[in-house]
Design a protein around this motif. Structure first.
Motif, PDB file in Angstrom:
ATOM      1  N   ARG A   1      28.086  34.201   4.109  1.00  0.00           N
ATOM      2  CA  ARG A   1      26.711  33.937   3.674  1.00  0.00           C
ATOM      3  C   ARG A   1      26.303  32.498   3.988  1.00  0.00           C
ATOM      4  N   ALA A   2      27.250  31.582   3.951  1.00  0.00           N
ATOM      5  CA  ALA A   2      26.939  30.189   4.284  1.00  0.00           C
ATOM      6  C   ALA A   2      26.504  30.067   5.735  1.00  0.00           C
ATOM      7  N   LEU A   3      27.166  30.796   6.624  1.00  0.00           N
ATOM      8  CA  LEU A   3      26.794  30.776   8.045  1.00  0.00           C
ATOM      9  C   LEU A   3      25.428  31.414   8.253  1.00  0.00           C
ATOM     10  N   ILE A   4      25.174  32.521   7.576  1.00  0.00           N
ATOM     11  CA  ILE A   4      23.899  33.216   7.730  1.00  0.00           C
ATOM     12  C   ILE A   4      22.740  32.314   7.329  1.00  0.00           C
ATOM     13  N   CYS A   5      22.878  31.624   6.198  1.00  0.00           N
ATOM     14  CA  CYS A   5      21.802  30.743   5.729  1.00  0.00           C
ATOM     15  C   CYS A   5      21.668  29.519   6.620  1.00  0.00           C
ATOM     16  N   GLY A   6      22.788  28.989   7.108  1.00  0.00           N
ATOM     17  CA  GLY A   6      22.723  27.859   8.017  1.00  0.00           C
ATOM     18  C   GLY A   6      22.040  28.216   9.319  1.00  0.00           C
ATOM     19  N   THR A   7      22.344  29.387   9.846  1.00  0.00           N
ATOM     20  CA  THR A   7      21.709  29.853  11.071  1.00  0.00           C
ATOM     21  C   THR A   7      20.217  30.072  10.862  1.00  0.00           C
ATOM     22  N   ALA A   8      19.845  30.544   9.682  1.00  0.00           N
ATOM     23  CA  ALA A   8      18.430  30.754   9.377  1.00  0.00           C
ATOM     24  C   ALA A   8      17.662  29.443   9.429  1.00  0.00           C
ATOM     25  N   TYR A   9      18.282  28.362   8.996  1.00  0.00           N
ATOM     26  CA  TYR A   9      17.628  27.049   9.062  1.00  0.00           C
ATOM     27  C   TYR A   9      17.301  26.704  10.510  1.00  0.00           C
ATOM     28  N   LEU A  10      18.267  26.893  11.402  1.00  0.00           N
ATOM     29  CA  LEU A  10      18.032  26.582  12.815  1.00  0.00           C
ATOM     30  C   LEU A  10      17.015  27.531  13.431  1.00  0.00           C
ATOM     31  N   ASP A  11      17.083  28.808  13.073  1.00  0.00           N
ATOM     32  CA  ASP A  11      16.163  29.796  13.639  1.00  0.00           C
ATOM     33  C   ASP A  11      14.712  29.484  13.296  1.00  0.00           C
ATOM     34  N   ARG A  12      14.491  28.831  12.157  1.00  0.00           N
ATOM     35  CA  ARG A  12      13.132  28.557  11.689  1.00  0.00           C
ATOM     36  C   ARG A  12      12.656  27.153  12.026  1.00  0.00           C
ATOM     37  N   ASP A  13      13.496  26.376  12.704  1.00  0.00           N
ATOM     38  CA  ASP A  13      13.121  25.006  13.063  1.00  0.00           C
ATOM     39  C   ASP A  13      12.441  25.031  14.426  1.00  0.00           C
ATOM     40  N   ALA A  14      11.163  24.662  14.445  1.00  0.00           N
ATOM     41  CA  ALA A  14      10.376  24.752  15.679  1.00  0.00           C
ATOM     42  C   ALA A  14      10.827  23.764  16.741  1.00  0.00           C
ATOM     43  N   VAL A  15      11.550  22.716  16.359  1.00  0.00           N
ATOM     44  CA  VAL A  15      11.974  21.703  17.325  1.00  0.00           C
ATOM     45  C   VAL A  15      13.161  22.172  18.163  1.00  0.00           C
ATOM     46  N   VAL A  16      14.022  22.984  17.593  1.00  0.00           N
ATOM     47  CA  VAL A  16      15.293  23.336  18.222  1.00  0.00           C
ATOM     48  C   VAL A  16      15.140  23.917  19.634  1.00  0.00           C
ATOM     49  N   PRO A  17      14.248  24.883  19.877  1.00  0.00           N
ATOM     50  CA  PRO A  17      14.143  25.417  21.249  1.00  0.00           C
ATOM     51  C   PRO A  17      13.768  24.346  22.274  1.00  0.00           C
ATOM     52  N   PHE A  18      12.864  23.439  21.910  1.00  0.00           N
ATOM     53  CA  PHE A  18      12.475  22.364  22.815  1.00  0.00           C
ATOM     54  C   PHE A  18      13.650  21.412  23.058  1.00  0.00           C
ATOM     55  N   ALA A  19      14.359  21.078  21.980  1.00  0.00           N
ATOM     56  CA  ALA A  19      15.492  20.175  22.103  1.00  0.00           C
ATOM     57  C   ALA A  19      16.604  20.796  22.945  1.00  0.00           C
ATOM     58  N   THR A  20      16.806  22.086  22.786  1.00  0.00           N
ATOM     59  CA  THR A  20      17.854  22.765  23.551  1.00  0.00           C
ATOM     60  C   THR A  20      17.584  22.677  25.048  1.00  0.00           C
ATOM     61  N   GLU A  21      16.339  22.850  25.445  1.00  0.00           N
ATOM     62  CA  GLU A  21      15.989  22.725  26.861  1.00  0.00           C
ATOM     63  C   GLU A  21      16.285  21.314  27.369  1.00  0.00           C
ATOM     64  N   ALA A  22      15.981  20.310  26.534  1.00  0.00           N
ATOM     65  CA  ALA A  22      16.255  18.924  26.916  1.00  0.00           C
ATOM     66  C   ALA A  22      17.758  18.689  27.051  1.00  0.00           C
ATOM     67  N   LEU A  23      18.558  19.254  26.158  1.00  0.00           N
ATOM     68  CA  LEU A  23      20.003  19.114  26.239  1.00  0.00           C
ATOM     69  C   LEU A  23      20.553  19.712  27.526  1.00  0.00           C
ATOM     70  N   GLU A  24      20.013  20.848  27.906  1.00  0.00           N
ATOM     71  CA  GLU A  24      20.456  21.498  29.146  1.00  0.00           C
ATOM     72  C   GLU A  24      20.184  20.600  30.349  1.00  0.00           C
ATOM     73  N   ARG A  25      19.004  19.976  30.372  1.00  0.00           N
ATOM     74  CA  ARG A  25      18.654  19.093  31.488  1.00  0.00           C
ATOM     75  C   ARG A  25      19.560  17.867  31.531  1.00  0.00           C
TER      76      ARG A  25
ATOM     77  N   ALA B   1       2.373  20.390  21.046  1.00  0.00           N
ATOM     78  CA  ALA B   1       2.553  21.714  20.460  1.00  0.00           C
ATOM     79  C   ALA B   1       2.207  21.725  18.973  1.00  0.00           C
ATOM     80  N   GLY B   2       1.813  20.578  18.439  1.00  0.00           N
ATOM     81  CA  GLY B   2       1.449  20.495  17.037  1.00  0.00           C
ATOM     82  C   GLY B   2       2.607  20.471  16.084  1.00  0.00           C
ATOM     83  N   ILE B   3       3.788  20.105  16.573  1.00  0.00           N
ATOM     84  CA  ILE B   3       5.002  20.087  15.742  1.00  0.00           C
ATOM     85  C   ILE B   3       5.177  18.691  15.162  1.00  0.00           C
ATOM     86  N   ARG B   4       5.276  18.621  13.868  1.00  0.00           N
ATOM     87  CA  ARG B   4       5.462  17.341  13.175  1.00  0.00           C
ATOM     88  C   ARG B   4       6.663  17.398  12.255  1.00  0.00           C
TER      89      ARG B   4
END
Length: 267
Positions: free
Chosen positions: A82-106, A264-267
């Motif tokens: 359950r700790a992993l599920i809730c932790g993953t939910a935090y990342l899934d709902r963070d609008a910055v993560v997808p943008f940051a992931t693309e930057a990490l790949e580059r 993108a309006g992310i603050r």
């Protein structure tokens, strides 16, 4: 005439007890998160000071809810799924993560080194995403890991966003050393922050992990900045000039990412 009942007064003891139990449950989960071993009731009593009678009930409740799992042979416990599920939910709902992931790949593609995205939480940095280099041998960073901010380039970049007084109020006067190279005084940190602001990125050499040097830059979409990206490099594979070029790349990449997030309006 019926006597008026003071519901607030009657409910206070129950509510107080409930809040206390909830606080203890959170503290217990954080105790498990801070230790990478199975813990017995005696271990938990020593670490938390909670009465054994309270620990029995808390462990049973957390176990039934899936926050803990038990080794019935040794009567020891560790964090559950359950700790992993809730932790993953935090990342899934963070609008910055997808943008940051693309930057990490580059960054990984351009440098060949491991790139991290992290967020400051008080005096620590929390790793939210990592892209490992295929040739990485020293690094153990992973999503959800925390490290002291003062011992990492990520943390120094983010602490440099604060004022002198804010840093003095936040940081303890004596700082723990992760390696012999870790800066352990506020005076030393303030000098690092000044250098970070001047060059536009933070740097450290074997302060967090022996054999590894890092550079990091803040993503400028909040004031003060809360997030940063870093690049970790084995010290035997890079020169000072190499590290400088990677730092400049990070400063450029995070500046572009900050603009992208604001658009993108992310603050």
């Amino acid at each position: 005439m019926p006597q008026k009942v003071d519901n607030a007064a009657e409910s206070t003891p129950v509510e107080s007890s409930g809040v206390k139990s909830a606080r203890r449950a959170v503290d217990l989960i954080e105790t498990f998160a801070a230790n990478d071993v199975w813990l017995s009731l005696s271990d938990l009593h020593a670490r938390t000071g909670f009465p054994r009678s309270s620990l029995h009930g808390l462990l049973r409740t957390l176990l039934e809810a899936g926050w803990l799992e038990a080794d019935t042979n040794t009567a020891r416990y560790r964090l559950g799924v359950r700790a992993l599920i809730c932790g993953t939910a935090y990342l899934d709902r963070d609008a910055v993560v997808p943008f940051a992931t693309e930057a990490l790949e580059r960054i990984r593609e351009k440098t060949g080194f491991t790139a991290h995205f992290a967020r400051r939480n008080g005096t620590e940095v929390v790793y939210l995403e990592t892209r490992e280099s295929q040739r990485s041998t020293h690094l153990v960073s992973r999503v959800g890991r925390t490290l002291p901010a003062h011992a990492t380039a990520l943390g120094k970049a983010l602490l440099a966003e604060l004022t002198h007084d804010e840093i003095e109020a936040l940081m303890p006067s004596t700082l723990p050393a992760l390696t012999p190279n870790t800066i352990t005084t506020l005076e030393g940190l303030h000098a690092e922050f000044a250098a970070t602001r001047e060059r536009g990125y933070a740097a450290e050499v074997e302060e967090g992990t022996l054999g590894v040097r890092c550079v990091a830059a803040v993503i400028p979409y909040r004031i003060p900045g809360t997030d940063a990206i870093s690049c970790s490099m084995p010290i035997n594979q890079v020169t000072d000039d190499d590290a400088r070029r990677v730092g400049e790349l990070l400063a450029e990449t995070t500046a572009e990412l900050g603009q992208q997030l604001r658009r993108a309006g992310i603050r």
